[in-house]
Design an enzyme around this catalytic site. Sequence first.
Site: not given
Length: 259
Positions: A8, A10-11, A94-96, A123, A150, A154
């Site tokens: 990820g 590029a995000g 860190g991805t939910t 984090f 958020h 998201k």
Amino acid sequence: MRKVLIAGAAGAMGQKAVALVNTMDGYDLTAVLAPHLKTDERARYHLANSVKIYHQLDQVEDGIADIWIDFTVPTAVYKNVKFALQHGFRPIVGTTGLTDEQETELVQLSKQQQLGGLIAPNFGMSAVLLMKFAQEAASYFPDVEIIEMHHADKKDAPSGTALSTAKLIDQVRQSHETNPAETESLAGVRGGDYHGIKIHSVRLPGYIAHEQVLFGGAGEALTIRQDSFDRQSFMSGVKVALEKVATLSHLVIGLENIL
């Protein structure tokens, strides 16, 4: 030198992670997994010529890195982390969007593989402290609701932080009855429900990541709130994870458990 792959990259969060690894002594960004990143876009995404770019999960080569940082999307994270563990990478996630069952399976796999790692819904230090304080307050205030706010892009709701907060509260919260006469004239207006704890999700432009935990009692109320105004605030926690992941014997859930 510890070698790092960022999935990820590029995000928005991935780019922050790239910048962090590039500035840390003893760490080398050796690869990224980014389906839509073109090889001629290296300069735009601050990737050295030596960094290997993978567009598909099955292209990732064994031994290319020691640590797998994942800031992708909820639909990809389970497959990514399972792949990482099966191929010798220590994941920092860190991805939910992982379910309880998926987390349990991944923890068991990490024990079988004897690989440590971390899954963190947030984090940011302020978010970690909010969860800690909310759990402590819930022992005294069992009537509680959560509002998380958020950015409009998201993809999952509720946020992983809000759901983790609810789970921590549920561990200590005294059982009690809710209002049996309550009705909804508009379906869903009372929010989601986790074991009687209502969770409300807001998605709006201009927000980054924010959470309020509201407690009510006889004649008084308590509100605990945290705000993340810049994604850079999450990098302090990622840095801690990078420094400690090699000492972990299995996959740990929650940044607070390695601080």
